[in-house]
Design an enzyme around this catalytic site. Structure first.
Site, PDB file in Angstrom:
ATOM      1  N   HIS A 116     -27.414 -10.216   2.476  1.00 30.49           N
ATOM      2  CA  HIS A 116     -26.503  -9.513   3.385  1.00 30.49           C
ATOM      3  C   HIS A 116     -25.531 -10.483   4.024  1.00 30.49           C
ATOM      4  O   HIS A 116     -25.819 -11.680   4.165  1.00 30.49           O
ATOM      5  CB  HIS A 116     -27.296  -8.797   4.490  1.00 30.49           C
ATOM      6  CG  HIS A 116     -27.998  -7.570   4.036  1.00 30.49           C
ATOM      7  ND1 HIS A 116     -27.342  -6.387   3.762  1.00 30.49           N
ATOM      8  CD2 HIS A 116     -29.312  -7.344   3.791  1.00 30.49           C
ATOM      9  CE1 HIS A 116     -28.229  -5.486   3.372  1.00 30.49           C
ATOM     10  NE2 HIS A 116     -29.426  -6.033   3.382  1.00 30.49           N
ATOM     11  N   HIS A 175     -33.183  -3.925   6.595  1.00 33.96           N
ATOM     12  CA  HIS A 175     -34.198  -4.839   7.123  1.00 33.96           C
ATOM     13  C   HIS A 175     -33.936  -5.100   8.603  1.00 33.96           C
ATOM     14  O   HIS A 175     -34.867  -5.092   9.423  1.00 33.96           O
ATOM     15  CB  HIS A 175     -34.170  -6.159   6.355  1.00 33.96           C
ATOM     16  CG  HIS A 175     -34.990  -6.166   5.110  1.00 33.96           C
ATOM     17  ND1 HIS A 175     -34.615  -5.488   3.977  1.00 33.96           N
ATOM     18  CD2 HIS A 175     -36.179  -6.766   4.818  1.00 33.96           C
ATOM     19  CE1 HIS A 175     -35.521  -5.676   3.029  1.00 33.96           C
ATOM     20  NE2 HIS A 175     -36.479  -6.438   3.515  1.00 33.96           N
TER      21      HIS A 175
END
Length: 413
Positions: A223, A176
């Site tokens: 993350h 991302h």
């Protein structure tokens, strides 16, 4: 050095950011193993469906396998599951919640078939072509690195995880963050060559959008800080190395006689040769989707060049954009809605047909989820579906706009 890396990879940093933004872990209720069953990516996996699947498999086989290639688990011996409270969380700041959850949609399929085609339909096909090329390269490298490095995502608990679909994927780097950086700054650098606008304002917008997406990966608990930083750095390096060749690639893509062959063969080869994992993950399928979108778009742009109607902006560059009036805004919205309907219909039709053809060839049921995850089915059905979407977007949609009176040919070449 290792101390810094360990600190940046610490789940406590993620937890601290979530708490600062008003996302707090409340109670834990999950199904966790007594003897070491964990996700192959390092996090615990819960849910009664998995327990039932394991019990059914054990009864059918009479033994316990150390690992199931269609699961996200590694188990030491028997499948003994103990029930605990499942993770619950409390949202104390809904502004941050909606901001970051919305930002995290970048990189999902809905983004693939909305934002990028919208650039093509409402601004400049050249910019869409440039974006798709860089986006495909960056995402492929990021996805492959994930499955080669095999570094886990932050564990939950203590981290609150708001997404479940990609939890079986590995963590580093954050794709991302890579996609957000690549798309924002590719659009900035490419648009500056084509359109007149305040570069400083564009730079601020690119930085803000990239930062929102990066922070959203921490907020959603998917993350670590290290994953996000590595994603941004890797994407920046790829762009810096490739930038001098963007013009050459664009020329070859449009004018080389072997461009359509390369556009199909190379992405299809990379999809089939994607690194094999010891468990099922969405990375191969998502990577195939990205490569297929790029392949279909590339062929479409080559065809448009042969037909002499590319719908690009008219030079000399950079051009001044027309004022944003209510009429222009209405046309833009109409083009977006018509184009989106065409892409969704294409997706549903080709996906429906390709799945049934492939399932008939391999003698499996269309409703069999595990069968659809097999490489010989997943890769060709997703590749054919999204190549078709790329072709429809780049060739047919603008011509439908002309037929419907939604496009002024005086603005194209």
């Amino acid at each position: 050095m290792w101390g810094v890396i360990s600190y940046l990879n610490s789940p406590e940093l993620v937890v601290g950011f979530q708490r600062c933004c008003g996302l707090v872990l409340r109670e834990t209720r999950s199904f966790t193993p007594q003897n070491g069953c964990v996700n192959a990516n390092g996090s615990l996996k819960d849910g009664p469906v998995t327990i039932h699947q394991r019990k059914a498999e054990q009864v059918a086989n009479g033994t316990s396998r150390a690992q199931d290639s269609n699961s996200n688990y590694k188990c030491s011996s028997q499948y003994e599951i103990k029930e605990h409270p499942r993770p619950h969380y409390e949202v104390r700041n809904w502004i941050f919640y909606f901001l970051f959850v919305t930002s995290s949609t970048l990189g999902h399929e809905v983004f693939y078939i909305t934002f990028l085609p919208c650039i093509h339909w409402n601004l400049d096909p050249f910019l869409c072509r440039r974006l798709v090329n860089v986006w495909a390269v960056v995402m492929y490298i990021g996805q492959v690195m994930k499955d080669i490095l095999k570094l886990p995502r932050p564990p939950s608990p203590p981290v609150v995880k708001l997404e479940t679909r990609v939890d079986a994927e590995y963590g580093l780097p954050s794709t991302h963050a890579m996609a957000a950086t690549a798309i924002s700054f590719t659009l900035l650098l490419s648009a500056h060559e084509r359109v007149k606008f305040p570069f400083e304002l564009g730079l601020i917008v690119a930085v803000v959008l990239s930062a929102l997406v990066c922070l959203s990966r921490l907020y959603t608990g998917m993350h670590s800080v290290l994953d996000v930083i590595c994603g941004v750095v890797i994407s920046a390096v790829i762009m810096a190395v490739s930038y001098p060749y963007w013009g050459t690639v664009d020329f070859l893509q449009l004018h080389s006689p072997i461009s359509p062959v390369v556009a199909v063969v190379l992405p299809l080869f990379l999809s089939y040769k994607y690194p094999e994992l010891d468990h099922y993950s969405t990375t191969r399928g998502d990577t195939t989707i990205i490569l297929a979108c790029s392949a279909g778009s590339s062929i479409g742009y080559w065809v448009n060049e042969r037909l002499g109607l590319t719908f690009d902006l008219v030079g000399p560059f950079p051009v001044a954009l027309p004022p944003l009036t209510l009429a222009a805004l209405g046309l833009g919205v109409a083009r977006f809605l018509v184009g989106l309907v065409m892409l969704v219909l294409t997706r549903q039709t080709v996906r429906w047909a390709s799945l049934r053809v492939l399932c008939r060839i391999y003698g499996v049921s269309v409703s069999d989820v595990d069968a659809r995850r097999r490489k010989e089915i997943e890769v060709p059905y997703k590749f054919s579906t999204y190549v078709s979407i790329g072709l429809v977007n780049s060739i047919l949609v603008n011509r439908v706009f002309v037929m419907m009176g939604l496009w002024d040919l005086g603005n194209s070449v």
